[in-house]
Design a protein around this motif. Structure first.
Motif, PDB file in Angstrom:
ATOM      1  N   ARG A  32       0.837  -1.207   0.000  1.00  0.00           N
ATOM      2  CA  ARG A  32       0.000   0.000   0.000  1.00  0.00           C
ATOM      3  C   ARG A  32       0.870   1.255   0.000  1.00  0.00           C
ATOM      4  O   ARG A  32       0.494   2.279  -0.571  1.00  0.00           O
ATOM      5  N   ARG A  33       2.004   1.181   0.670  1.00  0.00           N
ATOM      6  CA  ARG A  33       2.929   2.316   0.634  1.00  0.00           C
ATOM      7  C   ARG A  33       3.402   2.581  -0.799  1.00  0.00           C
ATOM      8  O   ARG A  33       3.493   3.729  -1.233  1.00  0.00           O
ATOM      9  N   LEU A  34       3.732   1.516  -1.520  1.00  0.00           N
ATOM     10  CA  LEU A  34       4.173   1.679  -2.902  1.00  0.00           C
ATOM     11  C   LEU A  34       3.059   2.276  -3.761  1.00  0.00           C
ATOM     12  O   LEU A  34       3.317   3.148  -4.603  1.00  0.00           O
ATOM     13  N   ALA A  35       1.848   1.812  -3.554  1.00  0.00           N
ATOM     14  CA  ALA A  35       0.721   2.336  -4.324  1.00  0.00           C
ATOM     15  C   ALA A  35       0.513   3.822  -4.034  1.00  0.00           C
ATOM     16  O   ALA A  35       0.229   4.615  -4.943  1.00  0.00           O
ATOM     17  N   TRP A  36       0.641   4.207  -2.767  1.00  0.00           N
ATOM     18  CA  TRP A  36       0.522   5.623  -2.379  1.00  0.00           C
ATOM     19  C   TRP A  36       1.606   6.449  -3.051  1.00  0.00           C
ATOM     20  O   TRP A  36       1.342   7.516  -3.608  1.00  0.00           O
ATOM     21  N   SER A  37       2.844   5.967  -3.016  1.00  0.00           N
ATOM     22  CA  SER A  37       3.951   6.695  -3.626  1.00  0.00           C
ATOM     23  C   SER A  37       3.763   6.849  -5.128  1.00  0.00           C
ATOM     24  O   SER A  37       4.054   7.903  -5.708  1.00  0.00           O
ATOM     25  N   GLU A  38       3.309   5.800  -5.759  1.00  0.00           N
ATOM     26  CA  GLU A  38       3.108   5.850  -7.206  1.00  0.00           C
ATOM     27  C   GLU A  38       2.133   6.946  -7.591  1.00  0.00           C
ATOM     28  O   GLU A  38       2.341   7.678  -8.567  1.00  0.00           O
ATOM     29  N   LYS A  39       1.069   7.103  -6.812  1.00  0.00           N
ATOM     30  CA  LYS A  39       0.060   8.119  -7.127  1.00  0.00           C
ATOM     31  C   LYS A  39       0.512   9.522  -6.752  1.00  0.00           C
ATOM     32  O   LYS A  39       0.223  10.487  -7.451  1.00  0.00           O
ATOM     33  N   THR A  40       1.213   9.666  -5.633  1.00  0.00           N
ATOM     34  CA  THR A  40       1.546  10.997  -5.120  1.00  0.00           C
ATOM     35  C   THR A  40       2.884  11.526  -5.613  1.00  0.00           C
ATOM     36  O   THR A  40       3.158  12.720  -5.483  1.00  0.00           O
ATOM     37  N   GLY A  41       3.739  10.648  -6.134  1.00  0.00           N
ATOM     38  CA  GLY A  41       5.041  11.086  -6.611  1.00  0.00           C
ATOM     39  C   GLY A  41       6.101  11.183  -5.540  1.00  0.00           C
ATOM     40  O   GLY A  41       7.198  11.687  -5.787  1.00  0.00           O
ATOM     41  N   GLU A  42       5.809  10.698  -4.332  1.00  0.00           N
ATOM     42  CA  GLU A  42       6.754  10.780  -3.216  1.00  0.00           C
ATOM     43  C   GLU A  42       7.542   9.469  -3.069  1.00  0.00           C
ATOM     44  O   GLU A  42       6.989   8.381  -3.257  1.00  0.00           O
ATOM     45  N   ILE A  43       8.799   9.573  -2.698  1.00  0.00           N
ATOM     46  CA  ILE A  43       9.596   8.392  -2.379  1.00  0.00           C
ATOM     47  C   ILE A  43       9.056   7.789  -1.089  1.00  0.00           C
ATOM     48  O   ILE A  43       8.860   8.505  -0.102  1.00  0.00           O
ATOM     49  N   PRO A  44       8.798   6.483  -1.045  1.00  0.00           N
ATOM     50  CA  PRO A  44       8.270   5.893   0.198  1.00  0.00           C
ATOM     51  C   PRO A  44       9.263   6.033   1.339  1.00  0.00           C
ATOM     52  O   PRO A  44      10.484   6.010   1.135  1.00  0.00           O
ATOM     53  N   ALA A  45       8.735   6.183   2.556  1.00  0.00           N
ATOM     54  CA  ALA A  45       9.591   6.424   3.715  1.00  0.00           C
ATOM     55  C   ALA A  45      10.318   5.171   4.194  1.00  0.00           C
ATOM     56  O   ALA A  45      11.333   5.277   4.887  1.00  0.00           O
ATOM     57  N   VAL A  46       9.825   3.979   3.852  1.00  0.00           N
ATOM     58  CA  VAL A  46      10.457   2.734   4.291  1.00  0.00           C
ATOM     59  C   VAL A  46      11.709   2.468   3.457  1.00  0.00           C
ATOM     60  O   VAL A  46      11.631   2.301   2.230  1.00  0.00           O
ATOM     61  N   GLU A  47      12.863   2.415   4.093  1.00  0.00           N
ATOM     62  CA  GLU A  47      14.132   2.298   3.379  1.00  0.00           C
ATOM     63  C   GLU A  47      14.230   1.008   2.566  1.00  0.00           C
ATOM     64  O   GLU A  47      14.832   0.996   1.479  1.00  0.00           O
ATOM     65  N   ALA A  48      13.647  -0.071   3.055  1.00  0.00           N
ATOM     66  CA  ALA A  48      13.728  -1.347   2.346  1.00  0.00           C
ATOM     67  C   ALA A  48      13.090  -1.263   0.960  1.00  0.00           C
ATOM     68  O   ALA A  48      13.465  -2.022   0.051  1.00  0.00           O
ATOM     69  N   LEU A  49      12.148  -0.350   0.781  1.00  0.00           N
ATOM     70  CA  LEU A  49      11.467  -0.219  -0.503  1.00  0.00           C
ATOM     71  C   LEU A  49      12.321   0.499  -1.548  1.00  0.00           C
ATOM     72  O   LEU A  49      11.991   0.468  -2.736  1.00  0.00           O
ATOM     73  N   TRP A  50      13.398   1.137  -1.123  1.00  0.00           N
ATOM     74  CA  TRP A  50      14.225   1.866  -2.079  1.00  0.00           C
ATOM     75  C   TRP A  50      14.913   0.939  -3.072  1.00  0.00           C
ATOM     76  O   TRP A  50      15.314   1.379  -4.155  1.00  0.00           O
ATOM     77  N   THR A  51      15.074  -0.323  -2.702  1.00  0.00           N
ATOM     78  CA  THR A  51      15.695  -1.278  -3.621  1.00  0.00           C
ATOM     79  C   THR A  51      14.652  -2.040  -4.441  1.00  0.00           C
ATOM     80  O   THR A  51      15.010  -2.822  -5.324  1.00  0.00           O
ATOM     81  N   ASP A  52      13.380  -1.833  -4.150  1.00  0.00           N
ATOM     82  CA  ASP A  52      12.320  -2.444  -4.935  1.00  0.00           C
ATOM     83  C   ASP A  52      12.374  -1.870  -6.355  1.00  0.00           C
ATOM     84  O   ASP A  52      12.559  -0.661  -6.544  1.00  0.00           O
ATOM     85  N   SER A  53      12.195  -2.707  -7.355  1.00  0.00           N
ATOM     86  CA  SER A  53      12.308  -2.251  -8.735  1.00  0.00           C
ATOM     87  C   SER A  53      11.317  -1.138  -9.058  1.00  0.00           C
ATOM     88  O   SER A  53      11.596  -0.265  -9.886  1.00  0.00           O
ATOM     89  N   ALA A  54      10.166  -1.148  -8.386  1.00  0.00           N
ATOM     90  CA  ALA A  54       9.169  -0.112  -8.627  1.00  0.00           C
ATOM     91  C   ALA A  54       9.672   1.270  -8.222  1.00  0.00           C
ATOM     92  O   ALA A  54       9.221   2.285  -8.753  1.00  0.00           O
ATOM     93  N   VAL A  55      10.603   1.307  -7.292  1.00  0.00           N
ATOM     94  CA  VAL A  55      11.189   2.570  -6.841  1.00  0.00           C
ATOM     95  C   VAL A  55      12.520   2.828  -7.538  1.00  0.00           C
ATOM     96  O   VAL A  55      12.758   3.898  -8.102  1.00  0.00           O
ATOM     97  N   ALA A  56      13.396   1.823  -7.517  1.00  0.00           N
ATOM     98  CA  ALA A  56      14.756   1.991  -8.027  1.00  0.00           C
ATOM     99  C   ALA A  56      14.804   2.279  -9.523  1.00  0.00           C
ATOM    100  O   ALA A  56      15.764   2.901 -10.006  1.00  0.00           O
ATOM    101  N   SER A  57      13.790   1.838 -10.271  1.00  0.00           N
ATOM    102  CA  SER A  57      13.792   2.061 -11.717  1.00  0.00           C
ATOM    103  C   SER A  57      12.893   3.216 -12.143  1.00  0.00           C
ATOM    104  O   SER A  57      12.796   3.518 -13.331  1.00  0.00           O
ATOM    105  N   ASP A  58      12.238   3.861 -11.196  1.00  0.00           N
ATOM    106  CA  ASP A  58      11.351   4.974 -11.528  1.00  0.00           C
ATOM    107  C   ASP A  58      12.181   6.233 -11.766  1.00  0.00           C
ATOM    108  O   ASP A  58      12.926   6.661 -10.873  1.00  0.00           O
ATOM    109  N   PRO A  59      12.104   6.861 -12.922  1.00  0.00           N
ATOM    110  CA  PRO A  59      12.941   8.038 -13.212  1.00  0.00           C
ATOM    111  C   PRO A  59      12.655   9.222 -12.297  1.00  0.00           C
ATOM    112  O   PRO A  59      13.497  10.121 -12.183  1.00  0.00           O
ATOM    113  N   ARG A  60      11.501   9.236 -11.640  1.00  0.00           N
ATOM    114  CA  ARG A  60      11.219  10.325 -10.703  1.00  0.00           C
ATOM    115  C   ARG A  60      12.106  10.239  -9.475  1.00  0.00           C
ATOM    116  O   ARG A  60      12.430  11.254  -8.845  1.00  0.00           O
ATOM    117  N   TRP A  61      12.485   9.016  -9.106  1.00  0.00           N
ATOM    118  CA  TRP A  61      13.146   8.788  -7.824  1.00  0.00           C
ATOM    119  C   TRP A  61      14.574   8.271  -7.925  1.00  0.00           C
ATOM    120  O   TRP A  61      15.384   8.526  -7.034  1.00  0.00           O
TER     121      TRP A  61
END
Length: 410
Positions: free
Chosen positions: A321-350
């Protein structure tokens, strides 16, 4: 600070919140199309899963601080607030926030440290951060078409080369700037100051944490940098403060964080943007930048349904749900473990930001946001508009901030 495109809209504002039953929770969320969409989806999913209805009220950014203050004073708090942590900063507000329950608190060490700072007080937590808040940092958000038309590739070896290209991007007509190379006056002047201040080597707080120290060579370097951009290099104008300037054409670049992309896309879906690393200012200590606020889920201490509210927060705290929230709002999720998730690490916004998040310094969790933002913004503005000297402006702001700090609980 973030002032969103739709902040003038007022959707579902309420003068007071009556006690809700356990089958309904009243929730305040900021008025922004991206946040609204995320909140509505989560509320619908939760009601489907549990039968609990989430009554959403959307509050414009410009009214949020005053509305929260008035609600606590009147005893009309909602069950849950998606609020800025520096408006509601732990028990410094007089015990108005409920402590995060142990089961949720046990997960807090996995959250970005700069995001935790505004909600932590003496080893306890009073809110659950949603995102990594970046107002200003070591990347310039630029208009790709404008840079290409000017023949500029945004790769700079030093500060002088960066300023020279900003001058090339700045256009004039009849002696007036019609497009700024960087929108500084129309951006977040407080956080731009803090960016240069920290980069110069400033620490903001004294070693014992009991006072604020900006009236020094680091503060002087920060304000001089901003003064020179406006009044010496002439790459900005106080007349160009269009909130969407880099998309509408009155600015070539701006120093804002990833959230701003989602904001622009709402009105300019075809806008082409890019990130470019900003060179360090001369004699810089490092690429440090401020973590000044964070959106967080907060439960009022006198809320009508605290247990049910925290249960909803626990449900929201799921990583998917955190990832879904970030995807819609454009914010990097606050949970550090998610920074290596491909949905975050490959997003050009982040992606460009992830390696530099370690340089984010938690600041300004000391008091009401409207107070310190006003003091620091007025300080910068007075210098840029030549209404005060740099030493005088620094002294005034430092005195004001320390007076506020002295009035807060120890």
């Amino acid at each position: 600070m973030k002032n969103l495109l739709t902040c003038v809209a007022s959707v579902g504002l309420i003068a007071g919140v009556s006690a809700a039953s356990a089958q309904e929770l009243s929730v305040w969320v900021q008025t922004d199309p991206n946040y609204e969409a995320a909140a509505k989806q989560e509320a619908a999913d939760y009601e489907k899963a549990t039968g609990v209805h989430i009554k959403l009220s959307f509050v414009p950014w410009a009214q949020y601080g005053a509305k929260i203050t008035a609600a606590f004073k009147a005893g009309s708090q909602p069950d849950l607030i998606e609020g800025v942590a520096s408006w509601l900063y732990a028990p410094k507000t007089g015990g108005q926030l409920s402590e995060v329950p142990a089961d949720i608190a046990s997960q807090m060490p996995g959250i970005d440290k700069a995001s935790l700072a505004p909600v932590e007080w003496k080893g306890k937590y009073y809110g659950v951060p949603l995102n990594v808040n970046i107002d200003v940092g070591p990347f310039s958000l630029y208009n790709v078409d404008t840079f290409q038309a000017a023949g500029i590739t945004p790769k700079w070896s030093n500060w002088a080369a960066y300023v020279a290209d900003l001058q090339k991007l700045t256009t004039t007509s009849n002696g007036k700037i019609t497009r700024s190379g960087i929108e500084m006056m129309g951006g977040d002047r407080m956080n731009q100051f803090l960016y240069y201040f920290l980069q110069a080597g400033g620490t903001f707080y004294s070693a014992d944490g009991k006072s604020i120290q900006i009236n020094n060579k680091y503060g002087e370097a920060a304000l001089q940098t901003m003064y020179d951009l406006l009044n010496t290099a002439h790459v900005d104008s106080p007349d160009l403060t269009d909130w969407v300037g880099i998309a509408s054409g009155t600015a070539a670049s701006i120093n804002y964080g990833p959230w701003y992309i989602a904001t622009l896309k709402a009105s300019f879906p075809n806008f082409k943007w890019g990130w470019a690393p900003i060179p360090l200012i001369p004699n810089a200590a490092g690429p440090y930048f401020a973590g000044t606020n964070v959106w967080a889920w907060m439960v009022p201490a006198e809320g009508p349904n605290k247990t049910a509210a925290w249960k909803y927060v626990s449900w929201l705290n799921d990583n998917a749900r955190r990832l879904a929230w970030s995807e819609k709002t454009g914010e990097i999720p606050a949970v550090e473990a998610l920074w290596t998730d491909s949905a975050v690490a490959s997003d050009p916004r982040w992606a460009p930001w992830l390696p530099v998040l370690k340089y984010q310094v938690p600041l300004l969790y000391i008091g009401p946001q409207d107070t310190y933002q006003t003091d620091l913004t007025n300080m910068v503005t007075s210098v840029l508009l030549k209404q005060a000297t740099i030493p005088a402006a620094l002294k005034t702001a430092e005195d004001q901030l320390n007076q506020m700090l002295a009035g807060l609980p120890n």
